[in-house]
Design an enzyme around this catalytic site. Structure first.
Site, PDB file in Angstrom:
ATOM      1  N   GLY A 112       0.812  -1.212   0.000  1.00  0.00           N
ATOM      2  CA  GLY A 112       0.000   0.000   0.000  1.00  0.00           C
ATOM      3  C   GLY A 112       0.840   1.254   0.000  1.00  0.00           C
ATOM      4  CG  LEU A 127      -0.891   1.615  -3.931  1.00  0.00           C
ATOM      5  CD1 LEU A 127      -1.993   1.211  -4.906  1.00  0.00           C
ATOM      6  CD2 LEU A 127       0.178   0.532  -3.875  1.00  0.00           C
ATOM      7  CG  HIS A 178       3.393   0.859  -5.460  1.00  0.00           C
ATOM      8  ND1 HIS A 178       3.475   1.920  -4.587  1.00  0.00           N
ATOM      9  CD2 HIS A 178       4.026  -0.177  -4.863  1.00  0.00           C
ATOM     10  CE1 HIS A 178       4.123   1.533  -3.499  1.00  0.00           C
ATOM     11  NE2 HIS A 178       4.475   0.276  -3.639  1.00  0.00           N
ATOM     12  CD  GLN A 238       7.575  -7.320   4.262  1.00  0.00           C
ATOM     13  OE1 GLN A 238       6.891  -8.192   3.737  1.00  0.00           O
ATOM     14  NE2 GLN A 238       8.118  -6.325   3.562  1.00  0.00           N
ATOM     15  N   GLY A 292       9.443  -4.263  -8.223  1.00  0.00           N
ATOM     16  CA  GLY A 292      10.281  -3.114  -8.562  1.00  0.00           C
ATOM     17  C   GLY A 292      11.758  -3.395  -8.336  1.00  0.00           C
ATOM     18  CG  ASP A 338      12.165  -3.159  -2.347  1.00  0.00           C
ATOM     19  OD1 ASP A 338      12.739  -2.855  -1.292  1.00  0.00           O
ATOM     20  OD2 ASP A 338      11.116  -2.618  -2.720  1.00  0.00           O
ATOM     21  CB  SER A 379      10.511   5.001  -1.243  1.00  0.00           C
ATOM     22  OG  SER A 379      10.304   4.314  -0.019  1.00  0.00           O
ATOM     23  NE  ARG A 383      10.746   1.567   4.447  1.00  0.00           N
ATOM     24  CZ  ARG A 383      10.666   1.110   5.691  1.00  0.00           C
ATOM     25  NH1 ARG A 383      10.854   1.919   6.709  1.00  0.00           N
ATOM     26  NH2 ARG A 383      10.393  -0.156   5.918  1.00  0.00           N
TER      27      ARG A 383
END
Length: 290
Positions: A40, A42, A46, A70, A156, A159, A194, A196
């Protein structure tokens, strides 16, 4: 008059059973299923995966599931952005067909155990800093692959290590899914997109640009015979930036993630750093031989 909007409707499922009933019909119609698993929050990165998936498959399923297994740090899990209403609007804009948005108890049973022997890939780079992280990633992706049973799954490049580990899992467990790694999407100033990034202050964001600038510098000055010096200079560039705490910069073999030697077929530069309070990763492929 026919309602053409209905054909673009996003089907939203929150249980395995209802999703699988729908996907059975998709397969019965001989349609291929592309899958984009996400957590999510997004963004255009994405959406680019969904758009690529649409070019290669008849129907696209996107999952949104913030996977607790994770996260090493409970605080990190707690503050992970959750923006489901905005995410749904974005999925509708790119005409995604299906959203799977399950609760945790729909994916995991109580006290569930998982361990997959991924080998040393799990313990290098990100794995050193986030022990157990990739066990959580393989656990959830394995479950999602078994629920969706996609023909193709899209991930993607940002990562990069995660992609290698999922590829290893698919190989070890002989799962019938094709994996596609899609290019990193960047903001106009070069910052890798990202979820983040939302946590970066305007000042953090300016300092964060050193990651993509350094990767670009390494790409433009790439020299197989001078990898050690390139790495040293990249580390110095990033470490000199205020507010940036370098975790690692590696010029790695793109298949093993060990430090690359000059004969490596695939070479990738990978970086992780804390910018303010936010941990960011980025990479650039320097040589792609196979």
């Amino acid at each position: 008059m026919p309602n053409f909007l209905n054909s673009l409707q996003l089907n939203i499922f929150s249980t395995r059973q209802t999703l699988q009933q729908h996907l059975l019909q998709t397969r019965a119609a001989n349609k291929t299923i592309g899958f984009v698993p996400t957590m999510g929050a997004l963004h255009q990165g994405h959406l680019s995966l969904i758009e690529l998936a649409k070019q290669n498959n008849d129907e696209i399923t996107c999952s949104i599931f913030v996977n607790p297994s994770q996260f090493n740090d409970p605080k990190d899990l707690e503050k992970y952005p959750r923006t489901i209403e905005a995410d749904i609007r974005l999925l509708e804009q790119v005409n995604c067909d299906v959203l799977f948005n399950p609760a945790v108890n729909e994916i995991y049973d109580d006290n569930e155990q998982w361990h997959l022997n991924i080998g040393e890939l799990e313990h290098l780079l990100e794995g050193k800093f986030r022990p157990g992280h990739y066990q959580g990633v393989t656990q959830v992706v394995y479950k999602l692959f078994n629920i969706v049973k996609p023909d193709t799954a899209f991930f993607g490049q940002k990562d990069y290590q995660q992609f290698l580990i999922i590829r290893k899992m698919v190989e070890l467990l002989d799962m019938p899914v094709k994996l596609v790694m899609c290019p990193i999407m960047r903001e106009d100033d070069g910052l890798a997109m990202s979820s983040r990034n939302i946590h970066l202050t305007p000042e953090d964001r300016r300092h964060a640009l050193i990651l993509s600038k350094t990767l670009n510098w390494v790409k433009h000055n790439f020299d197989r015979s001078n990898l050690v010096q390139l790495k040293k200079e990249a580390e110095l560039m990033i470490s000199a930036e205020p507010g940036v705490e370098l975790a690692y910069f590696e010029i790695a073999d793109g298949d093993t993630l060990h430090p690359a030697d000059k004969n490596a077929q695939n070479i990738v530069a990978l970086v992780a750093a804390k910018v303010g309070n936010t941990r960011l990763i980025d990479n650039v492929v320097l040589v792609h031989g196979s």
